[in-house]
Design a protein around this motif. Structure first.
Motif, PDB file in Angstrom:
ATOM      1  N   ILE A  75     -11.571   5.877 -15.400  1.00 19.88           N
ATOM      2  CA  ILE A  75     -10.632   5.007 -14.534  1.00 19.88           C
ATOM      3  C   ILE A  75      -9.063   5.397 -15.416  1.00 19.88           C
ATOM      4  N   GLY A  76      -8.084   5.563 -14.753  1.00 20.57           N
ATOM      5  CA  GLY A  76      -6.832   5.630 -15.094  1.00 20.57           C
ATOM      6  C   GLY A  76      -5.495   5.932 -14.393  1.00 20.57           C
ATOM      7  N   ILE A  77      -4.860   6.679 -14.876  1.00 21.50           N
ATOM      8  CA  ILE A  77      -3.343   6.816 -14.143  1.00 21.50           C
ATOM      9  C   ILE A  77      -3.135   8.641 -14.365  1.00 21.50           C
ATOM     10  N   LYS A  78      -2.836   9.210 -13.193  1.00 25.52           N
ATOM     11  CA  LYS A  78      -2.481  10.642 -13.165  1.00 25.52           C
ATOM     12  C   LYS A  78      -1.001  10.838 -13.355  1.00 25.52           C
ATOM     13  N   SER A  79      -0.248  10.185 -12.590  1.00 28.78           N
ATOM     14  CA  SER A  79       1.084  10.256 -12.606  1.00 28.78           C
ATOM     15  C   SER A  79       1.928   9.218 -11.972  1.00 28.78           C
ATOM     16  N   ILE A  80       3.156   9.153 -12.285  1.00 31.36           N
ATOM     17  CA  ILE A  80       3.970   8.015 -11.325  1.00 31.36           C
ATOM     18  C   ILE A  80       5.300   8.905 -10.731  1.00 31.36           C
ATOM     19  N   GLU A  81       5.485   8.811  -9.569  1.00 34.18           N
ATOM     20  CA  GLU A  81       6.391   9.387  -8.841  1.00 34.18           C
ATOM     21  C   GLU A  81       7.792   8.479  -8.727  1.00 34.18           C
ATOM     22  N   LEU A  82       9.054   8.829  -9.183  1.00 38.47           N
ATOM     23  CA  LEU A  82      10.087   8.078  -8.912  1.00 38.47           C
ATOM     24  C   LEU A  82      11.213   8.528  -8.458  1.00 38.47           C
ATOM     25  N   SER A  83      12.022   7.619  -7.606  1.00 40.10           N
ATOM     26  CA  SER A  83      13.155   7.692  -6.785  1.00 40.10           C
ATOM     27  C   SER A  83      14.066   6.864  -7.186  1.00 40.10           C
ATOM     28  N   ALA A  84      15.224   6.759  -6.397  1.00 38.41           N
ATOM     29  CA  ALA A  84      16.059   5.818  -6.596  1.00 38.41           C
ATOM     30  C   ALA A  84      15.716   4.481  -5.968  1.00 38.41           C
ATOM     31  N   VAL A  85      14.753   4.271  -5.391  1.00 34.90           N
ATOM     32  CA  VAL A  85      14.472   3.219  -4.607  1.00 34.90           C
ATOM     33  C   VAL A  85      12.750   2.844  -4.662  1.00 34.90           C
ATOM     34  N   GLU A  86      11.950   3.721  -5.280  1.00 29.56           N
ATOM     35  CA  GLU A  86      10.582   3.288  -5.237  1.00 29.56           C
ATOM     36  C   GLU A  86       9.971   4.071  -6.288  1.00 29.56           C
ATOM     37  N   MET A  87       8.664   3.646  -6.678  1.00 25.74           N
ATOM     38  CA  MET A  87       7.779   4.190  -7.497  1.00 25.74           C
ATOM     39  C   MET A  87       6.458   4.076  -6.843  1.00 25.74           C
TER      40      MET A  87
END
Length: 449
Positions: free
Chosen positions: A349-361
């Protein structure tokens, strides 16, 4: 404060100028940020309010300083005032970057490239802007602007009714929504997608709704036709429906290109009535709460079939029609990026990646069993989801230079942990302390490096 009030206070005749409106809005936003409570500053869902004469005076000072020292500039620089800007305090994802917004339609015929403060260019969509304003029946539906990140497309929408709308429901945060039944075609896939889209905004008067539609890429990049066919065949043959372990083999996933076209057909516009029509022999809330399961099921069977439909005359206002548009979407968010994490615990169990923009994640998790992920900002405040997807997080008002990510058992989180994160609840430990103790997986992601 209106221009008339400024004119009275300044004792001068101001020329009509859109820059005045824009500066006024900027002043209000500055004051709202200064006046709101610290605990509200981190919450994108809290509507910021102007209160007191001090606010009016502050707006006057800001406006007077700008208009007196820059009278020529105030007359000559055009500012495009759009729905993204007007709805920023109501929209879950907050302020959409002005310089990366593409203007689709505007009432006044201005130059193709509009310039905002600081010289940032606002792009004007090429072609006939009338293509983004369509009338069917009593409704004129206008697409005003668009903005695309690495995660979603945002579209500003204005709906005008020659007749007055019915009085519509208002949520506790002050927002209102309109639902749009659509049929969508994208250049990167060969089929049309039927969908319901929700415009988040408000009614500005009895004839007008303004809001923002958000289309997440996860809703348009998967083709499930093979899966639906397999389910249909299994049902007809009396076999068990396909389980989750084999689900993925029937799905086809498309890559969202940097630029793509979209044909958007709106066939129905639906609102939720503020006062739903009563049903015959309708039970009160108290009566419903006293029912056991058998009584509840028996009561539900007495309701008319129409009550189960959407829309229906008891709960909704709606207008069917034909509003069609063709859009060219280009991802423009300069803040868009993906941070690879690829961390798991011993159970996978874990986290693969995070996607970022100016308004959201967006959190891309690696999960096993019934689990849920939670993210806190650098100050330990929970980052709330901005859509129905709990992993699409609205980052407005948050310091995300450092993000704490926790994955918890679903039942334990809902029953025992979640309450620690509710504002106003008194506990002996903070939300983050409880997450640190009880999460199945935890990690910290530095986003500023």
């Amino acid at each position: 404060m209106q221009e008339k009030e400024l004119r009275r206070m300044l004792s001068v005749n101001l020329e009509p100028s859109s820059i005045i409106d824009a500066r006024m809005e900027e002043a209000y936003q500055m004051i709202r940020k200064a006046e709101r409570k610290p605990e509200s500053a981190k919450n994108p869902f809290v509507r910021r309010l102007l209160v007191g004469m001090g606010s009016v005076a502050a707006v006057f000072v800001l406006m007077a300083a700008f208009c007196v020292t820059n009278p020529v500039l105030a007359k000559e620089i055009p500012i495009v005032g759009g729905i993204f800007n007007k709805m920023s305090e109501l929209f879950s994802f907050g302020q959409i970057p002005e310089k990366e917004t593409v203007i689709l339609f505007q009432e006044e015929n201005k130059t193709a490239n509009q310039t905002s403060k600081g010289g940032d260019a606002m792009e004007q969509s090429t072609g006939n802007t009338a293509a983004y304003q369509k009338t069917s029946g009593n409704l004129t539906v206008t697409l005003t602007e668009q903005y695309a990140t690495n995660q979603a497309v945002f579209i500003g929408i204005n709906i005008k009714n020659t007749q007055e709308f019915a009085k519509m429901a208002v949520f506790t945060d002050g927002t209102q929504t309109m639902s749009l039944e659509t049929r969508e075609q994208y250049s990167f896939r060969d089929d049309a997608i039927p969908a319901w889209r929700y415009a988040e905004g408000k009614f500005t008067d009895a004839h007008t709704f303004e809001g923002i539609i958000r289309i997440d890429y996860s809703e348009i990049n998967v083709d499930d036709r093979k899966y639906q066919e397999a389910v249909k065949n299994a049902d007809e043959e009396g076999r068990p429906i396909i389980d989750d372990s084999t689900y993925s083999q029937y799905m086809e996933e498309y890559e969202i290109p940097e630029t793509f076209t979209m044909k958007l057909d709106i066939t129905n516009v639906v609102g939720d009535l503020d006062e739903p029509l009563p049903l015959e022999e309708e039970k009160s809330q108290e009566e419903l709460e006293r029912m056991n399961d058998e009584e509840w099921q028996a009561y539900m069977k007495t309701l008319p079939q129409e009550w189960y439909d959407y829309p229906n005359r008891y709960q909704n206002w709606w207008q069917e029609g034909d509003w069609s548009y063709e859009l060219t979407i280009t991802k423009k968010d300069s803040a868009s990026r993906v941070i690879e994490v690829n961390k798991t615990n011993s159970a996978g169990i874990g986290i693969k990646s995070i996607e970022l923009s100016a308004v959201e994640m967006t959190l891309n998790t690696i999960e096993g069993g019934d689990t849920i992920a939670v993210a806190l900002d650098a100050d330990g405040n929970k980052i709330e989801n901005g859509s129905s997807n709990v992993y699409e997080l609205a980052i407005a008002g948050h310091d995300i230079s450092k993000v704490y990510i926790y994955i918890c058992d679903w039942d334990e989180y809902m029953d025992e942990i979640k309450g620690y994160g509710v504002s106003g609840n008194q506990h002996d430990k903070s939300f983050q302390e409880v997450l640190e103790e009880r999460a199945l997986f935890k990690t910290v992601v530095e986003t500023s490096t």
